[in-house]
Each structure stands twice: as structure tokens, then as C-alpha cells.
Design an enzyme around this catalytic site. Structure first.
Site, PDB file in Angstrom:
ATOM      1  CG  ASP A  67      -3.424  -2.951  -3.094  1.00 33.54           C
ATOM      2  OD1 ASP A  67      -4.029  -3.206  -4.147  1.00 33.54           O
ATOM      3  OD2 ASP A  67      -3.923  -3.154  -1.968  1.00 33.54           O
ATOM      4  CG  HIS A  68      -6.459  -0.028  -4.092  1.00 39.20           C
ATOM      5  ND1 HIS A  68      -7.552   0.017  -4.930  1.00 39.20           N
ATOM      6  CD2 HIS A  68      -6.529  -1.209  -3.427  1.00 39.20           C
ATOM      7  CE1 HIS A  68      -8.255  -1.094  -4.770  1.00 39.20           C
ATOM      8  NE2 HIS A  68      -7.659  -1.856  -3.872  1.00 39.20           N
ATOM      9  CB  SER A 127      -0.860   0.035   1.257  1.00 39.53           C
ATOM     10  OG  SER A 127      -1.536  -1.167   1.389  1.00 39.53           O
ATOM     11  CB  THR A 170      -8.435  -6.927   6.603  1.00 34.84           C
ATOM     12  OG1 THR A 170      -8.744  -5.826   5.745  1.00 34.84           O
ATOM     13  CG2 THR A 170      -8.973  -6.658   7.993  1.00 34.84           C
ATOM     14  N   GLY A 216     -10.698  -7.616  -1.635  1.00 32.56           N
ATOM     15  CA  GLY A 216     -11.521  -7.894  -0.456  1.00 32.56           C
ATOM     16  C   GLY A 216     -11.561  -9.362  -0.091  1.00 32.56           C
TER      17      GLY A 216
HETATM   18  P1  13P Z   1      -8.946  -7.242   2.407  1.00 29.10           P
HETATM   19  O1  13P Z   1      -8.356  -6.177   3.287  1.00 29.10           O
HETATM   20  O2  13P Z   1     -10.416  -7.365   2.571  1.00 29.10           O
HETATM   21  O3  13P Z   1      -8.239  -8.538   2.578  1.00 29.10           O
HETATM   22  O4  13P Z   1      -8.733  -6.768   0.898  1.00 29.10           O
HETATM   23  C1  13P Z   1      -7.443  -6.630   0.410  1.00 29.10           C
HETATM   24  C2  13P Z   1      -7.411  -5.958  -0.911  1.00 29.10           C
HETATM   25  O5  13P Z   1      -8.264  -6.162  -1.748  1.00 29.10           O
HETATM   26  C3  13P Z   1      -6.256  -5.087  -1.184  1.00 29.10           C
HETATM   27  O6  13P Z   1      -6.407  -4.336  -2.341  1.00 29.10           O
END
Ligand code: 13P
Length: 291
Positions: A82-83, A50, A234, A210
Site C-alpha cells: 500500500d501507499h 503498509s 481502519t 478510504g
Molecule cells: P481506511 O483506513 O479508511 O479503511 O482506508 C484504507 C485505505 O484506503 C488504505 O490505502
């Protein structure tokens, strides 16, 4: 085999219908647990990062950890951003040695998201780096981004086709299909039919965002529907914290720090191994690498 770009391995994974785990790393210990967990099961793996985590540790430290640990194992390892909606961060990741990046323009109007994604696509193609791009709005919290449940929007099928049309070499595509970042409060309503229609119409592998909290059956259906990259963040963060607390609870008088680090490593690695088994990628290192 070790350090790779993720596009080709995701294509092979999608064709054979298994999922490659993409864990959001936290620190060096977490990177070790992700890469060594994958190596233990002979599985391909994606270490993703991230923006906040990069700002904490720095580009060079993260790239060095991942590349050094990847050199020591015989499984394909990709390093992915990521994002990210900031072209400057994307540029710096590419310069520091990331093998793929995500441009997240999903909060922009469709035409603008498409135009910006294509601009980043040209940059990644020139650099020989893979790109992930997203449309629709995936709910929940990821890094500094929050999308409320009622603001989450499924990707539109026609827009999906138009979006990827001019990015034929896109490494992975992330349409919102009803999953959300963070722990689920209720049962997610996953649009399997939409996922299958998208997969049948385009040749780009799909990313499942997710992943935390989905069941084996939900993973199975998403992977069967074309999801080749499966994101977990998460759950990994929780294991990092619980691993530490667990050692503290067991040995409250302990002053030596290393057993805490070992406790965190063991908790995180157990999850990495469990998830790889669920996604069906155990033993797939050589297949994913095209060896
Ligand atoms: P979670 O936090 O729900 O595992 O999702 C991770 C995710 O999609 C990171 O881009």
C-alpha cells in the site's frame, strides 16, 4: 488458482462491476482472517501491507505467511504494497515476492509524480508485478502520511488521462474522488460524476481508498462507477483491538493467550466476510481468476 497478480482480476471485476476487497494486514492472525474469510465465500482477495507493518515484521515473514496461506485455498490471493513513495522499499517487496506494489507520488507536483510513477512502472513491468499509482490528495491518515481535510484535492480529469497514457498496463489507478482514510467525521462528498468520466475514458480499473465508514449505497455507487479494488484498513485495525478487549471483558481472569487470538481472528474475519458480501465478490473466485 491461489497466488496471483492483481491486474487481470481487477480488470475482470471492473467489467462485471464487483469490488475486490483489499485489507491492510496487521499480523499473521490478521492475514489468516483475510484469506480464510475470502475462501469461506469463494471470493478473490488482496492482502495489502503498509510500509510501517513491513518494517515491523520484515519482508520475508509477510511474503511467507501470505504465500503459504494462499497455497491452502482455492481463491485468487494477491499480495500488495500500500501507499509507498520509497523506490527502495518497492524494490525489496518485488524481490521478496509481492505480486503488486503502489507508488504514491501524490504529494509531488503532477509532472514529477507522472515521471516517477513511470520510472517505477518500468521496474514493475520488467519484474512482472502489478502497479497502483495515485493522483490528487486523498484526505486522512494512512501509515505515516497525513492529509488534512482542507488539503485533500480531487483528481483533475485531464491530468488523470495524461497520467495513465504512458502506463497502458497499470494494474489499478487511484484518483482522489473525495473519500478519505480513517473514520469519516461527516458525510464524504464523493465525486461520482468524476469517477464515471474517468472510467469511461480509460481502461485501467480504479481503486477506492478510504473504505472504512462508507455505506452500502456509497460502495454500490463507487463499484458501479468503476472501482474494482476496495481498500479497508481502519476498520480491520479496530476489530483487531476490539477482538482482544472483548475476550478480556468477558473473561477478566483468563491467563491463556490463545482465546484472545481466537477472539481477534473471529472479529476480523466477520468483517472480511461482511465486506466481501457488500462488494459483490462472493462466489467470484473462478471469474476473477479467469478460470
Ligand atoms: P481506511 O483506513 O479508511 O479503511 O482506508 C484504507 C485505505 O484506503 C488504505 O490505502
Amino acid at each position: 488458482m491461489a497466488f496471483v497478480t492483481m491486474g487481470p482480476m481487477l480488470k475482470r471485476a471492473q467489467a462485471a462491476r464487483y469490488g475486490i476487497a483489499a485489507f491492510n494486514m496487521i499480523d499473521y492472525n490478521s492475514v489468516r482472517s483475510i484469506i480464510e474469510g475470502a475462501a469461506e465465500l469463494d471470493a478473490p482477495i488482496i492482502v495489502q501491507v503498509s510500509v510501517k507493518t513491513i518494517k515491523h515484521w520484515g519482508y520475508k515473514a509477510i511474503a511467507t505467511w501470505v504465500r503459504m496461506l494462499a497455497d491452502d485455498v482455492d481463491v485468487p490471493v494477491a499480495l500488495h504494497l500500500d501507499h509507498c513513495s520509497d523506490a527502495d522499499v518497492i524494490r525489496r517487496c518485488i524481490d521478496a515476492g509481492w505480486s503488486s506494489v503502489m507508488f504514491d507520488g501524490s504529494s509531488l507536483p503532477f509532472a514529477e509524480n507522472k515521471a516517477c510513477s513511470e520510472e517505477i512502472y518500468r521496474m514493475t513491468e520488467q519484474a512482472g508485478v502489478g502497479l497502483e499509482a495515485e493522483i490528487g490528495a486523498i484526505g486522512g491518515v494512512e501509515d505515516d502520511k497525513f492529509v488534512a481535510e482542507d488539503a485533500a484535492i480531487l483528481a483533475n480529469y485531464d491530468e488523470c488521462l495524461a497520467f495513465v497514457k504512458d502506463m497502458p498496463n497499470l494494474a489499478v489507478f487511484a484518483p482522489a474522488i473525495g473519500t478519505a482514510h480513517g473514520f469519516y467525521k461527516g458525510q464524504p462528498k464523493i465525486a461520482y460524476d468524476l469517477l464515471e468520466r474517468i472510467t469511461q475514458s480509460i481502461s485501467v480499473p480504479i481503486a477506492l481508498h478510504g473504505g472504512t465508514g462508507l455505506s452500502q449505497e456509497q460502495f454500490d455507487r463507487c463499484i458501479a462507477g468503476g472501482c474494482a479494488k476496495v481498500n479497508i484498513s481502519t476498520m480491520h485495525k479496530h476489530r483487531f483491538i476490539e477482538g482482544f478487549i472483548g475476550v478480556r471483558a468477558e473473561k477478566p481472569k483468563l491467563e491463556e493467550p490463545l482465546p484472545f487470538i481466537v477472539g481477534q481472528y473471529d472479529a476480523m474475519k466477520k468483517d472480511v466476510v461482511d465486506m466481501i458480501r457488500i462488494f459483490g465478490s462472493a462466489g467470484k473466485a473462478a471469474h476473477a481468476a479467469g478460470a
